[in-house]
Design a protein around this motif. Structure first.
Motif, mmCIF file in Angstrom:
data_model
loop_
_atom_site.group_PDB
_atom_site.id
_atom_site.type_symbol
_atom_site.label_atom_id
_atom_site.label_comp_id
_atom_site.label_asym_id
_atom_site.label_seq_id
_atom_site.Cartn_x
_atom_site.Cartn_y
_atom_site.Cartn_z
ATOM 1 N N VAL A 294 -2.415 -6.731 0.347
ATOM 2 C CA VAL A 294 -3.341 -7.635 -0.352
ATOM 3 C C VAL A 294 -3.136 -7.541 -1.861
ATOM 4 N N TYR B 121 -14.945 -5.081 -0.505
ATOM 5 C CA TYR B 121 -13.822 -4.487 -1.240
ATOM 6 C C TYR B 121 -13.978 -4.674 -2.746
ATOM 7 N N ALA C 58 -7.115 0.704 -4.781
ATOM 8 C CA ALA C 58 -6.876 -0.043 -3.545
ATOM 9 C C ALA C 58 -6.716 0.897 -2.357
ATOM 10 N N LEU D 32 -8.261 -1.038 0.949
ATOM 11 C CA LEU D 32 -7.847 -2.437 0.885
ATOM 12 C C LEU D 32 -6.676 -2.645 1.846
ATOM 13 N N ARG E 134 -14.917 -9.718 2.212
ATOM 14 C CA ARG E 134 -14.086 -9.468 1.033
ATOM 15 C C ARG E 134 -14.921 -8.889 -0.106
ATOM 16 N N THR F 279 -3.905 -13.332 -1.636
ATOM 17 C CA THR F 279 -3.278 -12.037 -1.830
ATOM 18 C C THR F 279 -2.472 -12.109 -3.120
ATOM 19 N N TYR G 101 -15.800 -7.476 -11.337
ATOM 20 C CA TYR G 101 -15.672 -7.251 -9.892
ATOM 21 C C TYR G 101 -17.016 -7.434 -9.194
ATOM 22 N N LEU H 145 -8.964 -12.349 -5.123
ATOM 23 C CA LEU H 145 -9.325 -11.670 -3.878
ATOM 24 C C LEU H 145 -10.585 -12.277 -3.264
ATOM 25 N N PHE I 217 -14.015 -1.853 -5.668
ATOM 26 C CA PHE I 217 -13.295 -1.752 -6.943
ATOM 27 C C PHE I 217 -14.256 -1.343 -8.049
ATOM 28 N N TRP J 128 -6.221 -11.623 5.666
ATOM 29 C CA TRP J 128 -7.142 -11.541 4.532
ATOM 30 C C TRP J 128 -7.907 -12.849 4.354
ATOM 31 N N ASN K 68 0.805 -1.230 0.000
ATOM 32 C CA ASN K 68 0.000 0.000 0.000
ATOM 33 C C ASN K 68 0.836 1.277 0.000
#
Length: 487
Positions: free
Chosen positions: A202, A69, A193, A198, A66, A173, A110, A168, A73, A58, A11
């Protein structure tokens, strides 16, 4: 010109360990629009270590957690839609409508895997029916672990979604390597992210080429699986690296897909589907239906309809809304296609349309939309993937000959069947050796339907529940029926 010398690891944007610089070119202007630092094995090691640190937390999240997230996206990419469409068009050479399809399909992917992640919760710990009394078995699905994802340059955003979203969702990851030819659109995924919060490590994104990033990633001992889309040559190298450690691979490789037009087809309608199957994205599509197999009774009117449509295609600036076909994505790819056109001239192939029938734009990596007819099956143009706007055609006398000719290939990614009789189209489709067969339609690639090929077109499937399974290990707990389950 942008100078992009940072990698996205844990990150954070951190300076790359690499020293080489790679130019990023606008394929229409032929101007360098950015320079990226080519990463090296030290970058790979740092990214894999970050992904390993992130994995325990994660993987322990529920699928529903999950999914939040993954929806994030989709939401963020939707907000950036116009910006990313233009960026993809500039970096890749796609016309705006094609860039929009690339992005919108990624968003849908996604969304789909957010749903799959939620459903995964319902599958955990399911009891299995057993014939043995006094014994109980239940099934769990665990993430594979840290995965290396290597994507191609022809559809950057959607091919990364096909890999990243199910990985994901499964609880893996990831270390993502975009193509060095088109790194700009996928850099936005790192920004997304950060925007959606996130967790650290990850998703890690590394820019660079195969030597600096791709090969070290496939060979790194901390990688538990590799998913690759691209050429057979590179895919086989990835597979060899994975074989050294007996880890899993998913490979989506080459194609030389047929499109069959039967005697009862409408030549005008067929021509529209043929055009979409080969000249979309300037033919730079793994499923391009580049072998036209047409019944001799409708061959002449079909060739005439195709010639008319090819002549009407507008080649030019992909950012211009009136442009139908942009340039090839790189000078290298243009030279690859030109080499096949030179072979065709040497072989004396019969031309219906080629560069002699139109004037190309004065700039850009353009190749004229080309059609050859009565191409011998021994021709390299008939048998090899060209990855450009080049269509080779042959006529046949009956259905069985069409099927045999379609299956006479080392590839088996996709196919199209066009017939006035839907039952005939379905009957032919069932006999074709291909992972996806379109019947009387354009090429519809949907999140719910699997994607992958037979023979040398690859190993495994992306999309659908099969795409999620590619990132899961199956675990069974077996014991006395009164053993209980404390999960």
């Amino acid at each position: 010109m942008q100078r992009l010398d940072q990698q996205f690891i844990d990150n954070q944007w951190i300076p790359s360990r690499g020293e080489r610089r790679l130019p990023v070119t606008d394929p229409y202007t032929e101007q360098v629009i950015a320079e990226v630092t080519a990463g090296d094995p030290a970058d790979v090691a740092a990214a894999v270590a970050a992904a390993q640190r992130a994995l325990p937390a994660w993987r322990e999240l529920s699928g529903a957690q999950r999914a939040i997230y993954l929806d994030g996206f989709a939401d963020s990419l939707t907000r950036r839609r116009e910006e990313l469409i233009r960026l993809s068009s500039t970096n890749n050479g796609k016309v705006l409508d094609e860039a929009a399809i690339d992005l919108d399909d990624a968003i849908a992917c996604y969304r789909y895997y957010a749903g799959q992640a939620r459903e995964l919760d319902q599958r955990q710990g399911r009891l299995i029916a057993l014939e043995m009394e006094g014994v109980e078995a239940c099934c769990y699905h665990d993430p594979v672990g840290v995965v290396g994802l290597i994507t191609p340059w022809n559809f950057p955003l959607v091919t990364s979604a096909w890999k990243l979203a199910p990985a994901l969702a499964a609880g893996c990851t990831a270390v993502l390597k975009p193509s060095e030819v088109t790194p700009l659109p996928e850099r936005a995924l790192a920004e997304v992210a950060l925007e959606i919060g996130l967790p650290q490590g990850v998703l890690n994104l590394l820019q660079g080429d195969g030597a600096g990033i791709g090969a070290p990633l496939a060979a790194h001992p901390g990688i538990d699986k590799v998913s690759f889309t691209g050429s057979n040559r590179v895919g086989e190298a990835v597979m060899r690296a994975a074989a050294e450690r007996s880890i899993g691979v998913s490979l989506e490789l080459g194609g030389k897909s047929p499109i069959i037009v039967m005697v009862d087809a409408d030549p005008e309608q067929a021509a529209d589907w043929v055009m979409a199957g080969i000249y979309f994205n300037a033919g730079q599509i793994c499923s391009a239906t580049s072998r036209l197999i047409v019944h001799e009774a409708v061959a002449e009117p079909l060739y005439a309809a195709l010639a008319e449509r090819i002549d009407a295609l507008v080649l030019g600036n992909p950012l211009d809304a009136d442009t139908d076909m942009g340039p090839l994505t790189s000078a290298r790819q243009r030279e690859n296609v030109r080499a096949y056109l030179a072979m065709a001239e040497q072989e004396g192939l019969l031309v219906v349309r080629d560069a002699s029938h139109r004037e190309l734009p004065g700039q850009g990596y353009f190749v004229a939309p080309t059609l050859y007819r009565d191409v011998p099956v021994e021709s390299r143009l008939w048998r090899e993937e060209i990855f450009g706007p080049v269509l080779c055609a042959r006529s046949v006398t009956d259905e069985n000959e069409a099927i045999a000719l379609a299956n006479d290939s080392e590839f088996g990614l996709a196919a199209t069947v066009i017939s006035g009789d839907s039952r005939r189209a379905s009957r032919i489709g069932r006999q074709l050796q291909a992972g996806s067969v379109w019947l009387n339609s354009e090429q519809l690639v949907l999140p719910e339907t699997g994607w992958g090929g037979f023979k040398r077109s690859g190993i495994g499937r992306e999309l659908g529940p099969w795409g999620l399974s590619a990132y899961l290990e199956v675990k069974h707990l077996v014991g006395p029926a009164d053993g209980g389950d404390d999960t």
